[in-house]
Design a protein around this motif. Structure first.
Motif, PDB file in Angstrom:
ATOM      1  N   ARG A  13       1.564  10.352  -9.892  1.00 18.08           N
ATOM      2  CA  ARG A  13       0.793  10.465 -11.118  1.00 18.08           C
ATOM      3  C   ARG A  13      -0.343  11.474 -11.012  1.00 18.08           C
ATOM      4  N   SER A  14      -0.763  11.784  -9.803  1.00 17.93           N
ATOM      5  CA  SER A  14      -1.917  12.665  -9.642  1.00 17.93           C
ATOM      6  C   SER A  14      -1.556  14.141  -9.741  1.00 17.93           C
ATOM      7  N   ILE A  15      -0.273  14.488  -9.693  1.00 19.91           N
ATOM      8  CA  ILE A  15       0.166  15.879  -9.744  1.00 19.91           C
ATOM      9  C   ILE A  15       0.873  16.132 -11.062  1.00 19.91           C
ATOM     10  N   ASN A  16       0.400  17.092 -11.823  1.00 24.89           N
ATOM     11  CA  ASN A  16       0.981  17.419 -13.120  1.00 24.89           C
ATOM     12  C   ASN A  16       2.382  17.990 -12.962  1.00 24.89           C
ATOM     13  N   PRO A  69       0.809  -1.227   0.000  1.00 29.60           N
ATOM     14  CA  PRO A  69       0.000   0.000   0.000  1.00 29.60           C
ATOM     15  C   PRO A  69       0.840   1.274   0.000  1.00 29.60           C
ATOM     16  N   VAL A  70       1.989   1.270   0.675  1.00 27.39           N
ATOM     17  CA  VAL A  70       2.854   2.450   0.677  1.00 27.39           C
ATOM     18  C   VAL A  70       3.400   2.702  -0.719  1.00 27.39           C
ATOM     19  N   ALA A  71       3.842   1.624  -1.397  1.00 28.50           N
ATOM     20  CA  ALA A  71       4.360   1.766  -2.759  1.00 28.50           C
ATOM     21  C   ALA A  71       3.275   2.260  -3.712  1.00 28.50           C
ATOM     22  N   LEU A  72       2.071   1.731  -3.585  1.00 28.93           N
ATOM     23  CA  LEU A  72       0.973   2.186  -4.435  1.00 28.93           C
ATOM     24  C   LEU A  72       0.614   3.640  -4.150  1.00 28.93           C
ATOM     25  N   PHE A  73       0.731   4.050  -2.903  1.00 30.36           N
ATOM     26  CA  PHE A  73       0.471   5.449  -2.551  1.00 30.36           C
ATOM     27  C   PHE A  73       1.495   6.369  -3.219  1.00 30.36           C
ATOM     28  N   VAL A  74       2.751   5.951  -3.255  1.00 31.10           N
ATOM     29  CA  VAL A  74       3.789   6.733  -3.929  1.00 31.10           C
ATOM     30  C   VAL A  74       3.466   6.862  -5.416  1.00 31.10           C
ATOM     31  N   ARG A 103       7.151  13.580 -11.512  1.00 31.69           N
ATOM     32  CA  ARG A 103       5.964  13.229 -12.289  1.00 31.69           C
ATOM     33  C   ARG A 103       6.104  11.847 -12.926  1.00 31.69           C
ATOM     34  N   SER A 104       7.321  11.476 -13.293  1.00 30.91           N
ATOM     35  CA  SER A 104       7.545  10.246 -14.060  1.00 30.91           C
ATOM     36  C   SER A 104       7.628   9.000 -13.193  1.00 30.91           C
ATOM     37  N   ILE A 105       7.924   9.165 -11.902  1.00 32.05           N
ATOM     38  CA  ILE A 105       8.089   7.995 -11.035  1.00 32.05           C
ATOM     39  C   ILE A 105       6.830   7.138 -11.034  1.00 32.05           C
ATOM     40  N   GLY A 106       5.683   7.758 -10.830  1.00 29.89           N
ATOM     41  CA  GLY A 106       4.443   6.995 -10.774  1.00 29.89           C
ATOM     42  C   GLY A 106       4.108   6.321 -12.087  1.00 29.89           C
ATOM     43  N   PHE A 107       4.320   7.035 -13.206  1.00 33.29           N
ATOM     44  CA  PHE A 107       4.039   6.465 -14.531  1.00 33.29           C
ATOM     45  C   PHE A 107       4.892   5.229 -14.780  1.00 33.29           C
TER      46      PHE A 107
END
Length: 271
Positions: free
Chosen positions: A127-130, A117-122, A156-160
């Motif tokens: 991804r939610s912030i432009n 869950p922590v990794a998914l939160f990251v 921005r790219s980490i989540g993608f």
């Protein structure tokens, strides 16, 4: 549309009477919502400016053409900064996204209850912030310049990258992992010889694809002070130097087309 037999008796119908009524009710509700939204937009729009927009656009186009080609000497350094922002930001994001992806994947996470869950939160937070918002925040924190743009692209790219990579990890063939595990390999050896070889093509494709996106995004980060060719665009817009604006837009278009060509060739070679 109902279908009847030779005697005229109905034997099949796409929807029942209640389903058909519900279907039309949904269409009616959709039209009502659309009309309400259009009314709100119309109330907030100054239509005089909208009707005058073609004339204004034609006037700006006449002032912007021909481009000021002599200004090109001022764009080489910002263009190089833009390329560095996209490239280094992508590399920094990849270094951060790889461990996050392994922690988020169900078949590699140490704990599905606490760590995943922590990794998914990251991933979701990134991804939610432009990137423009990241750039605005970073410019306020560490000041304007290329570093702010680089970090904005990376954050921005980490989540993608992590999202696509952890999905690739979850889709690997478990038989290869079982074969490596059966040899008595450690957890790290299983990861190195059973998992990593399977995700390398996806990893390379994600990296190139994200670099292509980041090159496009980095061209506008200068509008908020994060360096690159966007800073020259903002400066030219501020003084209404339309021939310079036209040249900068042409350069951005050529840079994006080149990145698209490079990205397509690299992905084609990988796949």
């Amino acid at each position: 549309m109902p279908i009847s037999d030779v005697s005229g008796r109905k034997v099949w119908q796409l929807r029942s009477r209640n389903q058909q009524l519900a279907h039309w009710a949904m269409w009616l509700a959709g039209v009502a919502v659309f009309m309400w939204c259009w009314q709100r937009i119309s109330e907030a729009t100054t239509w005089v400016f909208v009707w005058d927009a073609p004339r204004i656009a034609a006037d700006m186009g006449s002032r912007a053409w021909p481009p000021r080609w002599s200004y090109m000497s001022e764009l080489w350094a910002p263009l190089w900064d833009t390329l560095n922002i996209a490239t280094l930001g992508t590399l920094l994001a990849i270094f951060a996204a790889v461990p996050v992806a392994f922690l988020a994947a169900r078949n590699t996470t140490p704990s599905a209850l606490f760590v995943r869950p922590v990794a998914l939160f990251v991933i979701v937070s990134s991804r939610s912030i432009n990137s423009l918002i990241w750039a605005l925040l970073l410019v306020s924190i560490i000041g304007p310049g290329v570093l702010s743009g680089l970090l904005a692209i990376a954050l921005r790219s980490i989540g993608f990258c992590a999202k696509l990579l952890y999905e690739a990890i979850e889709e690997i063939d478990p038989k290869q992992v079982e074969a490596v595990t059966a040899t008595g390999a450690s957890r790290w050896q299983v990861m190195a010889y059973g998992i990593v070889p399977q995700i390398l093509p996806a990893f390379a494709g994600i990296t190139v694809f994200r670099w292509d996106i980041n090159l496009r995004e980095s061209t506008v980060l200068g509008l908020v002070g994060a360096g690159g060719i966007g800073l020259q665009l903002k400066s030219s817009l501020d003084v209404l130097a339309w021939p310079q604006v036209a040249l900068i837009l042409i350069i951005i278009l050529l840079a994006v087309l080149l990145s698209e060509w490079v990205s397509a060739r690299v992905r084609g070679a990988i796949i």
